[in-house]
Design a protein around this motif. Structure first.
Motif, PDB file in Angstrom:
ATOM      1  N   THR A  38      -1.965   5.695  -1.944  1.00 54.76           N
ATOM      2  CA  THR A  38      -3.354   5.283  -1.696  1.00 54.76           C
ATOM      3  C   THR A  38      -3.609   4.985  -0.225  1.00 54.76           C
ATOM      4  O   THR A  38      -4.757   4.937   0.206  1.00 54.76           O
ATOM      5  CB  THR A  38      -3.719   4.026  -2.515  1.00 54.76           C
ATOM      6  N   SER A  39      -2.546   4.804   0.560  1.00 52.93           N
ATOM      7  CA  SER A  39      -2.713   4.479   1.980  1.00 52.93           C
ATOM      8  C   SER A  39      -2.664   5.706   2.886  1.00 52.93           C
ATOM      9  O   SER A  39      -2.864   5.582   4.093  1.00 52.93           O
ATOM     10  CB  SER A  39      -1.626   3.499   2.419  1.00 52.93           C
ATOM     11  N   LEU A  40      -2.418   6.878   2.343  1.00 56.93           N
ATOM     12  CA  LEU A  40      -2.239   8.076   3.166  1.00 56.93           C
ATOM     13  C   LEU A  40      -3.420   8.352   4.095  1.00 56.93           C
ATOM     14  O   LEU A  40      -3.238   8.746   5.241  1.00 56.93           O
ATOM     15  CB  LEU A  40      -1.958   9.301   2.305  1.00 56.93           C
ATOM     16  N   HIS A  41      -4.633   8.159   3.613  1.00 59.11           N
ATOM     17  CA  HIS A  41      -5.804   8.463   4.444  1.00 59.11           C
ATOM     18  C   HIS A  41      -6.040   7.413   5.531  1.00 59.11           C
ATOM     19  O   HIS A  41      -6.860   7.615   6.418  1.00 59.11           O
ATOM     20  CB  HIS A  41      -7.053   8.627   3.571  1.00 59.11           C
ATOM     21  N   LYS A  42      -5.305   6.304   5.486  1.00 59.76           N
ATOM     22  CA  LYS A  42      -5.473   5.241   6.474  1.00 59.76           C
ATOM     23  C   LYS A  42      -4.345   5.188   7.502  1.00 59.76           C
ATOM     24  O   LYS A  42      -4.318   4.292   8.333  1.00 59.76           O
ATOM     25  CB  LYS A  42      -5.558   3.885   5.767  1.00 59.76           C
ATOM     26  N   LEU A  43      -3.403   6.118   7.452  1.00 62.54           N
ATOM     27  CA  LEU A  43      -2.265   6.089   8.364  1.00 62.54           C
ATOM     28  C   LEU A  43      -2.650   6.604   9.746  1.00 62.54           C
ATOM     29  O   LEU A  43      -3.529   7.443   9.888  1.00 62.54           O
ATOM     30  CB  LEU A  43      -1.118   6.925   7.807  1.00 62.54           C
ATOM     31  N   ASN A  44      -1.955   6.107  10.761  1.00 58.48           N
ATOM     32  CA  ASN A  44      -2.165   6.558  12.132  1.00 58.48           C
ATOM     33  C   ASN A  44      -1.613   7.966  12.335  1.00 58.48           C
ATOM     34  O   ASN A  44      -2.225   8.785  13.012  1.00 58.48           O
ATOM     35  CB  ASN A  44      -1.470   5.598  13.108  1.00 58.48           C
ATOM     36  N   PHE A  45      -0.433   8.228  11.795  1.00 56.77           N
ATOM     37  CA  PHE A  45       0.231   9.522  11.932  1.00 56.77           C
ATOM     38  C   PHE A  45       0.676  10.018  10.554  1.00 56.77           C
ATOM     39  O   PHE A  45       1.864  10.017  10.238  1.00 56.77           O
ATOM     40  CB  PHE A  45       1.464   9.399  12.834  1.00 56.77           C
ATOM     41  N   PRO A  46      -0.249  10.469   9.713  1.00 54.74           N
ATOM     42  CA  PRO A  46       0.144  10.857   8.355  1.00 54.74           C
ATOM     43  C   PRO A  46       1.131  12.017   8.319  1.00 54.74           C
ATOM     44  O   PRO A  46       1.966  12.098   7.429  1.00 54.74           O
ATOM     45  CB  PRO A  46      -1.179  11.235   7.684  1.00 54.74           C
ATOM     46  N   SER A  47       1.101  12.895   9.310  1.00 52.92           N
ATOM     47  CA  SER A  47       2.017  14.034   9.314  1.00 52.92           C
ATOM     48  C   SER A  47       3.443  13.626   9.683  1.00 52.92           C
ATOM     49  O   SER A  47       4.375  14.384   9.446  1.00 52.92           O
ATOM     50  CB  SER A  47       1.525  15.108  10.280  1.00 52.92           C
ATOM     51  N   MET A  48       3.619  12.438  10.240  1.00 52.56           N
ATOM     52  CA  MET A  48       4.956  11.984  10.620  1.00 52.56           C
ATOM     53  C   MET A  48       5.634  11.165   9.533  1.00 52.56           C
ATOM     54  O   MET A  48       6.796  10.798   9.673  1.00 52.56           O
ATOM     55  CB  MET A  48       4.891  11.159  11.909  1.00 52.56           C
ATOM     56  N   LEU A  49       4.923  10.889   8.472  1.00 51.20           N
ATOM     57  CA  LEU A  49       5.509  10.120   7.380  1.00 51.20           C
ATOM     58  C   LEU A  49       6.588  10.967   6.708  1.00 51.20           C
ATOM     59  O   LEU A  49       6.332  12.102   6.314  1.00 51.20           O
ATOM     60  CB  LEU A  49       4.433   9.734   6.364  1.00 51.20           C
ATOM     61  N   PRO A  50       7.793  10.434   6.589  1.00 47.67           N
ATOM     62  CA  PRO A  50       8.878  11.234   6.010  1.00 47.67           C
ATOM     63  C   PRO A  50       8.677  11.444   4.516  1.00 47.67           C
ATOM     64  O   PRO A  50       8.171  10.554   3.825  1.00 47.67           O
ATOM     65  CB  PRO A  50      10.114  10.392   6.273  1.00 47.67           C
ATOM     66  N   PRO A  51       9.060  12.610   4.018  1.00 47.77           N
ATOM     67  CA  PRO A  51       8.923  12.864   2.583  1.00 47.77           C
ATOM     68  C   PRO A  51       9.820  11.961   1.746  1.00 47.77           C
ATOM     69  O   PRO A  51       9.596  11.810   0.552  1.00 47.77           O
ATOM     70  CB  PRO A  51       9.323  14.336   2.423  1.00 47.77           C
ATOM     71  N   THR A  52      10.814  11.358   2.354  1.00 50.95           N
ATOM     72  CA  THR A  52      11.729  10.476   1.631  1.00 50.95           C
ATOM     73  C   THR A  52      11.267   9.024   1.621  1.00 50.95           C
ATOM     74  O   THR A  52      11.983   8.162   1.119  1.00 50.95           O
ATOM     75  CB  THR A  52      13.140  10.535   2.258  1.00 50.95           C
ATOM     76  N   ALA A  53      10.101   8.741   2.183  1.00 49.11           N
ATOM     77  CA  ALA A  53       9.591   7.365   2.188  1.00 49.11           C
ATOM     78  C   ALA A  53       9.442   6.892   0.746  1.00 49.11           C
ATOM     79  O   ALA A  53       8.901   7.602  -0.095  1.00 49.11           O
ATOM     80  CB  ALA A  53       8.262   7.292   2.920  1.00 49.11           C
ATOM     81  N   ARG A  54       9.940   5.686   0.487  1.00 44.94           N
ATOM     82  CA  ARG A  54       9.960   5.174  -0.881  1.00 44.94           C
ATOM     83  C   ARG A  54       9.022   3.989  -1.023  1.00 44.94           C
ATOM     84  O   ARG A  54       8.834   3.208  -0.105  1.00 44.94           O
ATOM     85  CB  ARG A  54      11.379   4.749  -1.237  1.00 44.94           C
ATOM     86  N   THR A  55       8.468   3.861  -2.208  1.00 45.73           N
ATOM     87  CA  THR A  55       7.546   2.763  -2.488  1.00 45.73           C
ATOM     88  C   THR A  55       8.201   1.675  -3.339  1.00 45.73           C
ATOM     89  O   THR A  55       7.537   0.730  -3.734  1.00 45.73           O
ATOM     90  CB  THR A  55       6.288   3.280  -3.206  1.00 45.73           C
ATOM     91  N   ASP A  56       9.484   1.801  -3.628  1.00 43.74           N
ATOM     92  CA  ASP A  56      10.163   0.826  -4.487  1.00 43.74           C
ATOM     93  C   ASP A  56      11.063  -0.119  -3.702  1.00 43.74           C
ATOM     94  O   ASP A  56      12.002  -0.676  -4.250  1.00 43.74           O
ATOM     95  CB  ASP A  56      10.968   1.551  -5.567  1.00 43.74           C
ATOM     96  N   LEU A  57      10.759  -0.322  -2.418  1.00 41.86           N
ATOM     97  CA  LEU A  57      11.578  -1.191  -1.580  1.00 41.86           C
ATOM     98  C   LEU A  57      11.085  -2.632  -1.630  1.00 41.86           C
ATOM     99  O   LEU A  57       9.897  -2.880  -1.821  1.00 41.86           O
ATOM    100  CB  LEU A  57      11.539  -0.700  -0.125  1.00 41.86           C
ATOM    101  N   SER A  58      11.988  -3.549  -1.406  1.00 40.49           N
ATOM    102  CA  SER A  58      11.609  -4.958  -1.294  1.00 40.49           C
ATOM    103  C   SER A  58      10.882  -5.150   0.037  1.00 40.49           C
ATOM    104  O   SER A  58      11.043  -4.344   0.963  1.00 40.49           O
ATOM    105  CB  SER A  58      12.855  -5.840  -1.329  1.00 40.49           C
ATOM    106  N   PRO A  59      10.072  -6.199   0.163  1.00 39.58           N
ATOM    107  CA  PRO A  59       9.394  -6.442   1.441  1.00 39.58           C
ATOM    108  C   PRO A  59      10.362  -6.510   2.625  1.00 39.58           C
ATOM    109  O   PRO A  59      10.074  -6.010   3.703  1.00 39.58           O
ATOM    110  CB  PRO A  59       8.679  -7.770   1.221  1.00 39.58           C
ATOM    111  N   ARG A  60      11.523  -7.099   2.435  1.00 40.48           N
ATOM    112  CA  ARG A  60      12.519  -7.190   3.513  1.00 40.48           C
ATOM    113  C   ARG A  60      13.035  -5.801   3.908  1.00 40.48           C
ATOM    114  O   ARG A  60      13.223  -5.511   5.087  1.00 40.48           O
ATOM    115  CB  ARG A  60      13.668  -8.074   3.045  1.00 40.48           C
ATOM    116  N   SER A  61      13.248  -4.925   2.922  1.00 41.71           N
ATOM    117  CA  SER A  61      13.690  -3.556   3.202  1.00 41.71           C
ATOM    118  C   SER A  61      12.588  -2.760   3.881  1.00 41.71           C
ATOM    119  O   SER A  61      12.858  -1.935   4.757  1.00 41.71           O
ATOM    120  CB  SER A  61      14.119  -2.856   1.912  1.00 41.71           C
ATOM    121  N   VAL A  62      11.349  -2.987   3.481  1.00 42.63           N
ATOM    122  CA  VAL A  62      10.204  -2.334   4.121  1.00 42.63           C
ATOM    123  C   VAL A  62      10.146  -2.750   5.586  1.00 42.63           C
ATOM    124  O   VAL A  62       9.955  -1.911   6.477  1.00 42.63           O
ATOM    125  CB  VAL A  62       8.881  -2.691   3.402  1.00 42.63           C
TER     126      VAL A  62
END
Length: 139
Positions: free
Chosen positions: A72-96
């Protein structure tokens, strides 16, 4: 009277437009760029780090935003094309926080190094040498 630290801050933050151009960053008085993000559904803020370049701070914010909010945040990113395909959404806040900081530092290092390799007054260049730093390396 202007001190040398004032000169540094004015040169680094002279591009105050970067603060408006990139989401989630701001420039400190002494010229460093910082980024932080709020954890969705809480009052907690994650400090993402202090960076030399606005792009480094912006990449850190992008990685954290995607990891915390998902697609849901893709359209709000500064560099959406640089976001790695391996980016995960199941990380703890500390891991993020760690992944975002590492990605921002990698961007800073790449930009600073490329500036150092740029042609100088003597015409010295290091052609053919490029850095291959990827945000993927930090997730």
């Amino acid at each position: 009277m202007s001190s040398s630290s004032d000169d540094v801050s004015s040169s680094n933050c002279s591009s105050r437009s970067a603060e408006k151009r990139y989401k989630g960053i701001r420039c400190r008085r002494w010229g460093k760029w910082v980024s932080e993000i709020r954890v969705p559904g809480t009052q907690e803020r994650l400090w993402l780090g202090t960076y030399t370049t606005p792009e480094g701070a912006a990449v850190a914010h992008d990685v954290a935003s995607y990891c915390l909010k998902g697609a849901t945040s893709l359209h709000k990113l500064n560099f959406p094309s640089m976001l790695p395909p391996t980016a995960r959404t199941d990380l703890s806040p500390r891991s993020v926080q760690k992944a975002a900081s590492d990605a921002g530092m990698a961007m800073d290092a790449q930009l600073i190094s490329s500036r150092e390799m740029a042609p100088s007054n003597g015409g010295f260049t290091q052609e053919g040498q490029t850095l291959s730093i990827s945000v993927d390396d930090y997730l």
